[in-house]
Design a protein around this motif. Structure first.
Motif, PDB file in Angstrom:
ATOM      1  N   ASP A 106       0.863  -1.183   0.000  1.00 22.70           N
ATOM      2  CA  ASP A 106       0.000   0.000   0.000  1.00 22.70           C
ATOM      3  C   ASP A 106       0.901   1.236   0.000  1.00 22.70           C
ATOM      4  O   ASP A 106       1.379   1.675   1.049  1.00 22.70           O
ATOM      5  N   VAL A 107       1.156   1.788  -1.172  1.00 19.60           N
ATOM      6  CA  VAL A 107       2.086   2.899  -1.326  1.00 19.60           C
ATOM      7  C   VAL A 107       1.320   4.212  -1.135  1.00 19.60           C
ATOM      8  O   VAL A 107       0.419   4.521  -1.913  1.00 19.60           O
ATOM      9  N   LEU A 108       1.686   4.972  -0.111  1.00 17.32           N
ATOM     10  CA  LEU A 108       0.953   6.190   0.213  1.00 17.32           C
ATOM     11  C   LEU A 108       1.415   7.393  -0.596  1.00 17.32           C
ATOM     12  O   LEU A 108       0.688   8.378  -0.688  1.00 17.32           O
ATOM     13  N   VAL A 109       2.617   7.340  -1.143  1.00 16.84           N
ATOM     14  CA  VAL A 109       3.147   8.461  -1.919  1.00 16.84           C
ATOM     15  C   VAL A 109       3.550   7.952  -3.299  1.00 16.84           C
ATOM     16  O   VAL A 109       4.341   7.018  -3.413  1.00 16.84           O
ATOM     17  N   GLN A 110       3.016   8.546  -4.309  1.00 16.06           N
ATOM     18  CA  GLN A 110       3.309   8.141  -5.677  1.00 16.06           C
ATOM     19  C   GLN A 110       4.430   9.008  -6.257  1.00 16.06           C
ATOM     20  O   GLN A 110       4.728  10.098  -5.759  1.00 16.06           O
ATOM     21  N   GLY A 111       5.027   8.524  -7.337  1.00 12.45           N
ATOM     22  CA  GLY A 111       6.010   9.310  -8.067  1.00 12.45           C
ATOM     23  C   GLY A 111       7.440   9.173  -7.586  1.00 12.45           C
ATOM     24  O   GLY A 111       8.317   9.925  -8.021  1.00 12.45           O
ATOM     25  N   LYS A 112       7.704   8.224  -6.687  1.00 11.11           N
ATOM     26  CA  LYS A 112       9.075   8.011  -6.223  1.00 11.11           C
ATOM     27  C   LYS A 112       9.803   7.145  -7.252  1.00 11.11           C
ATOM     28  O   LYS A 112       9.542   5.957  -7.387  1.00 11.11           O
ATOM     29  N   THR A 113      10.734   7.761  -7.977  1.00 13.60           N
ATOM     30  CA  THR A 113      11.437   7.035  -9.033  1.00 13.60           C
ATOM     31  C   THR A 113      12.926   6.880  -8.763  1.00 13.60           C
ATOM     32  O   THR A 113      13.617   6.190  -9.509  1.00 13.60           O
ATOM     33  N   ASP A 114      13.430   7.542  -7.710  1.00 16.30           N
ATOM     34  CA  ASP A 114      14.856   7.427  -7.422  1.00 16.30           C
ATOM     35  C   ASP A 114      15.133   6.141  -6.657  1.00 16.30           C
ATOM     36  O   ASP A 114      14.221   5.373  -6.342  1.00 16.30           O
ATOM     37  N   TYR A 115      16.404   5.886  -6.359  1.00 17.87           N
ATOM     38  CA  TYR A 115      16.776   4.660  -5.664  1.00 17.87           C
ATOM     39  C   TYR A 115      16.394   4.716  -4.190  1.00 17.87           C
ATOM     40  O   TYR A 115      16.187   5.792  -3.616  1.00 17.87           O
ATOM     41  N   SER A 116      16.307   3.553  -3.599  1.00 21.80           N
ATOM     42  CA  SER A 116      15.752   3.417  -2.256  1.00 21.80           C
ATOM     43  C   SER A 116      16.791   3.461  -1.141  1.00 21.80           C
ATOM     44  O   SER A 116      16.522   3.968  -0.051  1.00 21.80           O
ATOM     45  N   PHE A 117      17.966   2.927  -1.378  1.00 22.16           N
ATOM     46  CA  PHE A 117      19.002   2.826  -0.345  1.00 22.16           C
ATOM     47  C   PHE A 117      20.114   3.850  -0.627  1.00 22.16           C
ATOM     48  O   PHE A 117      20.668   3.867  -1.706  1.00 22.16           O
ATOM     49  N   VAL A 118      20.384   4.772   0.288  1.00 19.26           N
ATOM     50  CA  VAL A 118      19.909   4.914   1.656  1.00 19.26           C
ATOM     51  C   VAL A 118      18.784   5.949   1.675  1.00 19.26           C
ATOM     52  O   VAL A 118      18.744   6.839   0.844  1.00 19.26           O
ATOM     53  N   SER A 119      17.873   5.871   2.647  1.00 18.83           N
ATOM     54  CA  SER A 119      16.779   6.821   2.749  1.00 18.83           C
ATOM     55  C   SER A 119      17.293   8.223   3.087  1.00 18.83           C
ATOM     56  O   SER A 119      17.915   8.432   4.133  1.00 18.83           O
ATOM     57  N   ASP A 120      17.014   9.181   2.204  1.00 21.41           N
ATOM     58  CA  ASP A 120      17.394  10.574   2.470  1.00 21.41           C
ATOM     59  C   ASP A 120      16.660  11.122   3.695  1.00 21.41           C
ATOM     60  O   ASP A 120      17.247  11.836   4.510  1.00 21.41           O
ATOM     61  N   HIS A 121      15.375  10.807   3.804  1.00 20.53           N
ATOM     62  CA  HIS A 121      14.601  11.306   4.939  1.00 20.53           C
ATOM     63  C   HIS A 121      15.195  10.827   6.263  1.00 20.53           C
ATOM     64  O   HIS A 121      15.376  11.607   7.202  1.00 20.53           O
ATOM     65  N   ALA A 122      15.487   9.525   6.328  1.00 18.54           N
ATOM     66  CA  ALA A 122      16.053   8.975   7.564  1.00 18.54           C
ATOM     67  C   ALA A 122      17.425   9.580   7.849  1.00 18.54           C
ATOM     68  O   ALA A 122      17.771   9.841   9.014  1.00 18.54           O
ATOM     69  N   THR A 123      18.204   9.801   6.799  1.00 20.01           N
ATOM     70  CA  THR A 123      19.527  10.398   6.964  1.00 20.01           C
ATOM     71  C   THR A 123      19.426  11.810   7.529  1.00 20.01           C
ATOM     72  O   THR A 123      20.131  12.172   8.480  1.00 20.01           O
ATOM     73  N   ILE A 124      18.522  12.616   6.965  1.00 21.00           N
ATOM     74  CA  ILE A 124      18.398  14.013   7.375  1.00 21.00           C
ATOM     75  C   ILE A 124      17.899  14.133   8.804  1.00 21.00           C
ATOM     76  O   ILE A 124      18.483  14.857   9.627  1.00 21.00           O
ATOM     77  N   VAL A 125      16.800  13.416   9.121  1.00 22.45           N
ATOM     78  CA  VAL A 125      16.222  13.571  10.466  1.00 22.45           C
ATOM     79  C   VAL A 125      17.169  13.067  11.545  1.00 22.45           C
ATOM     80  O   VAL A 125      17.253  13.640  12.638  1.00 22.45           O
ATOM     81  N   MET A 126      17.922  11.999  11.246  1.00 15.06           N
ATOM     82  CA  MET A 126      18.841  11.483  12.264  1.00 15.06           C
ATOM     83  C   MET A 126      20.050  12.395  12.425  1.00 15.06           C
ATOM     84  O   MET A 126      20.527  12.615  13.552  1.00 15.06           O
ATOM     85  N   ALA A 127      20.568  12.952  11.338  1.00 20.98           N
ATOM     86  CA  ALA A 127      21.685  13.895  11.451  1.00 20.98           C
ATOM     87  C   ALA A 127      21.270  15.119  12.258  1.00 20.98           C
ATOM     88  O   ALA A 127      22.029  15.601  13.113  1.00 20.98           O
ATOM     89  N   LEU A 128      20.060  15.626  12.012  1.00 26.93           N
ATOM     90  CA  LEU A 128      19.558  16.759  12.782  1.00 26.93           C
ATOM     91  C   LEU A 128      19.408  16.393  14.261  1.00 26.93           C
ATOM     92  O   LEU A 128      19.775  17.167  15.147  1.00 26.93           O
ATOM     93  N   ALA A 129      18.857  15.215  14.513  1.00 31.84           N
ATOM     94  CA  ALA A 129      18.625  14.789  15.894  1.00 31.84           C
ATOM     95  C   ALA A 129      19.933  14.582  16.651  1.00 31.84           C
ATOM     96  O   ALA A 129      20.060  14.985  17.815  1.00 31.84           O
ATOM     97  N   VAL A 130      20.909  13.969  16.007  1.00 29.19           N
ATOM     98  CA  VAL A 130      22.198  13.743  16.670  1.00 29.19           C
ATOM     99  C   VAL A 130      22.923  15.067  16.890  1.00 29.19           C
ATOM    100  O   VAL A 130      23.523  15.291  17.949  1.00 29.19           O
ATOM    101  N   GLY A 131      22.880  15.957  15.898  1.00 24.96           N
ATOM    102  CA  GLY A 131      23.467  17.277  16.084  1.00 24.96           C
ATOM    103  C   GLY A 131      22.803  18.024  17.221  1.00 24.96           C
ATOM    104  O   GLY A 131      23.468  18.707  18.014  1.00 24.96           O
ATOM    105  N   LEU A 132      21.489  17.893  17.340  1.00 24.32           N
ATOM    106  CA  LEU A 132      20.753  18.512  18.443  1.00 24.32           C
ATOM    107  C   LEU A 132      21.157  17.892  19.771  1.00 24.32           C
ATOM    108  O   LEU A 132      21.276  18.596  20.783  1.00 24.32           O
ATOM    109  N   PHE A 133      21.380  16.584  19.772  1.00 26.01           N
ATOM    110  CA  PHE A 133      21.796  15.901  20.994  1.00 26.01           C
ATOM    111  C   PHE A 133      23.172  16.377  21.451  1.00 26.01           C
ATOM    112  O   PHE A 133      23.429  16.490  22.653  1.00 26.01           O
TER     113      PHE A 133
END
Length: 232
Positions: A106-133
């Motif tokens: 069940d794909v909630l967002v259409q139009g994703k045509t780029d590669y999957s690994f590594v997730s940019d979203h996961a990379t960004i939010v974790m870098a922000l969170a660790v920098g905040l920590f």
């Protein structure tokens, strides 16, 4: 290296179906909420958390305000660097999005045509969170919780494998932590210079707090008293 997960017997794929299956059982309005949160909401929340931490630091006016603000400046810089590092990683692995290789998601967002690994979203939010920590432990813990939840949502939405998210977490953490000493060595002197500036010093420490610091120091009060006595 595109076939990192080509079989339904792969635990990565099994977990993908288990988590994404929650979206199938959820009402449509809930999936729309999760779609927005996963695409924009969590990232915006962590950015606002960084801004809130900065506002709190400058209002407190602690002695280490400059180094704390330097760490907060490093957080978005670390996220940007991590995304750039991910560009060659994605091109090397060339892993398709999970919905291209596996049916029934069940794909909630259409139009994703780029590669999957590594997730940019996961990379960004974790870098922000660790920098905040690095800047503030309490705010950082909230940021880490948000980042973990954001990674879960990316799998829930059917646009990433769990290992895409784990890889993003690892990349964001590595960049934010490994480059932190160098970043702090460069940014802290800059923030101290900003703090001393009469025009932009409020970016590091609130003006009222900075001007009133010496009023809290006994030596400063005694020196002012002596000056007044001499003048009399």
């Amino acid at each position: 290296m595109a076939g990192l997960a080509d079989s339904g017997s792969n635990p990565d794929v099994d977990l993908l179906y288990d988590i994404n299956g929650l979206a199938k059982d959820a009402p449509a309005w809930f999936d729309r909420v999760m779609e927005y949160v996963g695409e924009y909401g969590l990232l915006l929340a962590i950015v606002l958390l960084v801004v809130w931490c900065w506002w709190s630091v400058r209002r407190r006016g602690d002695e280490d305000a400059a180094s704390t603000v330097a760490a907060l400046v490093w957080a978005p810089l670390a996220a940007g660097i991590a995304v750039l590092v991910n560009v060659p990683i994605r091109g090397f692995v060339e892993r398709p999005r999970p919905f291209l290789d596996h049916q029934g998601l069940d794909v909630l967002v259409q139009g994703k045509t780029d590669y999957s690994f590594v997730s940019d979203h996961a990379t960004i939010v974790m870098a922000l969170a660790v920098g905040l920590f690095v800047a503030d432990r309490k705010f950082g813990l909230f940021g880490l919780v948000l980042a973990l939840f954001g990674g879960f949502i990316r799998v829930y939405m059917g646009v990433h494998y769990p290992t895409d998210v784990v890889g993003g977490f690892a990349l964001g953490t590595a960049v934010a932590l490994l480059l932190s000493p160098l970043a702090m060595a460069l940014l802290t002197p800059v923030m101290k210079a900003v703090e001393r500036s009469p025009r932009v010093g409020w970016l590091v420490r609130s003006r009222g707090r900075a001007e009133g610091d010496d009023a809290m120091i006994p030596e400063a009060r005694s020196e002012r008293t002596s000056e007044r006595d001499l003048a009399a």
